[in-house]
Design a protein around this motif. Structure first.
Motif: not given
Ligand code: PNW
Length: 451
Positions: A7, A386, A389
């Protein structure tokens, strides 16, 4: 491990945090500041849940040095804050209050000395009361023009040191919510026609502000901030993705679509009929002048599925048991940070984007050692990051992220009990204590990846 497993964010991705003037500054009557509509509103009975005001707030006006030191210690790279217009121009006209203006010089200089990039929002809802009194606030185009004049002044004053400006923050919350629903300052409930006009005047205000900044700070990057409504395909079939994409353009039609496309969508005009706003010749040239980036505030989102109805999509209703944060409107929808940037880029092109606010309210548990262990916020942030990302790793040009908020503050009608900060503020002593989420964020910044 490759980047997607760790990540890791793109090199140069900017990690920031955001606040707004009325919510943190206090100093409500210091050094010649004039009242804003929010000062007036707070004095009215039953407007604010805990009957509080913004007169002291976090006392940032007097503690900005401590606050900048705190930002630096957390490794924050860019800080988004707004200007109190009535601190600088107490009467909303051209009469400058130099003592108030000087505060922003001090703040900007302090940030630069700490190596933090200042990002300035011109208007985050605290309209000078004088403009409400003289012109009826956002019901009048005069207010839009005044914001343009203010912007030109700001560019002159700060443009040598600030290179990122947001014109306005979130149209809905200073137009419809203030003049239609009456739930935010100045608390007016007007006809649908008048309310729609405030929306149009808000768009014009952005356009005039953009022009003002272009004239006085030609090198600065300028954009706006909208609390765009994200739509998420409930699962990623081709037809659900198409449906969510349609929903995104239609449901954001009141504000962002006209700015990007230079006209209101037909569906909006048809739905409003005679109540549609009056548009003067040339308005859309002002409103849709190109910006350098798009700022988006994203807290939550809606799931969409394909529908055989003519509009082609259905927004799925949330069941009451769907997980949300301590404020029930913050349903946990982490994929919002992926789909909003993706659909923005697909509809309106690859201009740079910033997540200008994202974050949540959470119950803060103070343990026996005095630590604030806001694990719910840590979980929320990790999941949302997330989503973000995924957007950056697929190449959507999101250049930075501003966590809302740097510290607990005046949460508008909810007062001080609703806490959005990564830093805890004791509103009796005004002491600041970084929460667990601040440690998480700080570590994430230092590694440029979700920890
Ligand atoms: C944003 N809603 O406002 C604002 O920009 C901040 O000033 C505010 O503190 C923050 O979000 C947290 O609320 C919103 O009800 C207020 O959907 C309400 C909503 C959305 C955004």
């Amino acid at each position: 491990m490759n980047n997607s497993q760790t990540y890791t964010f793109p090199k140069g991705f900017e990690w920031g945090t955001a606040t707004s003037a009325f919510q943190i500054e206090g100093g409500g009557k210091q050094d010649g500041r004039g009242p804003s509509v929010w000062d007036t509103f707070c004095e009215q009975p039953d407007r604010i849940r805990d009957a509080s005001t913004g007169l002291v707030a976090c006392d940032h006006y007097n503690r900005y040095k401590e606050d900048v030191a705190l930002l630096k210690s957390l490794g924050i790279q860019t800080y988004r804050f707004s200007l109190s217009w009535s601190r600088i121009f107490p009467n909303g006209d051209s009469e400058l209050n130099e003592a108030g203006a000087a505060f922003y010089d001090r703040l900007v200089d302090e940030l630069l000395a700490a190596g933090i990039n200042p990002a300035v929002t011109l208007f985050h809802w605290d309209l000078p009361q004088a403009l409400e009194d003289k012109f009826g606030g956002w019901t009048s185009r005069e207010t839009s023009k005044r914001l343009g004049d203010f912007a030109e002044w700001v560019g002159k004053r700060l443009g040598d040191r600030v290179d990122r400006f947001f014109t306005i923050n979130e149209f809905f919350n200073f137009t419809e919510r203030c003049y239609g629903i009456g739930h935010f300052a100045p608390g007016r409930v007007e006809s649908r026609k008048v309310m729609n006009q405030t929306c149009h005047n808000g768009l014009l205000g952005h356009g005039y502000a953009l022009a003002g900044l272009r004239a006085s700070a030609p090198k600065a990057q300028v954009g706006l901030v909208e609390n765009i409504k994200p739509f998420i395909p409930v699962f990623e079939s081709e037809e659900n993705i198409l449906a969510a994409s349609k929903a995104f353009r239609e449901e954001n039609g009141r504000y962002i679509t006209p700015i990007m496309e230079g006209a209101y969508p037909d569906s909006y005009l048809e739905a409003e009929g005679e109540d549609a706003p009056t548009v003067e010749a040339g308005d859309f040239d002002i409103i849709s002048a190109p910006t350098d980036f798009l700022g988006m505030n994203i807290y939550t989102g809606d799931y969409v599925t394909h529908s055989d109805e003519p509009k082609g999509y259905e927004i799925i209703k949330f069941h009451e048991t769907y997980p949300s944060m301590s404020e029930p409107w913050i349903r946990i929808v982490p994929d919002s940070l992926y789909w909003a940037p993706r659909f923005s880029a697909e509809h309106w092109g690859d201009r740079p984007m910033y997540i200008a606010e994202s974050g949540c309210s959470a119950r803060d548990f103070i343990d026996e050692k005095g630590r604030v262990m806001d694990i719910e916020r840590v979980l929320y942030l990790r999941q949302y990051l997330k989503g973000l990302h995924r957007a950056t790793s697929e190449g959507y040009p999101v250049k930075g992220y501003y966590l809302w908020s740097m510290m607990d503050n005046f949460e508008w009608c909810d007062g001080y009990d609703t806490r959005f900060g990564m830093v805890y503020v004791d509103f009796d002593t005004l002491e600041r204590t970084p929460k667990l989420s601040a440690k998480f964020y700080s570590e994430t910044i230092s590694q440029n990846r979700i920890v």
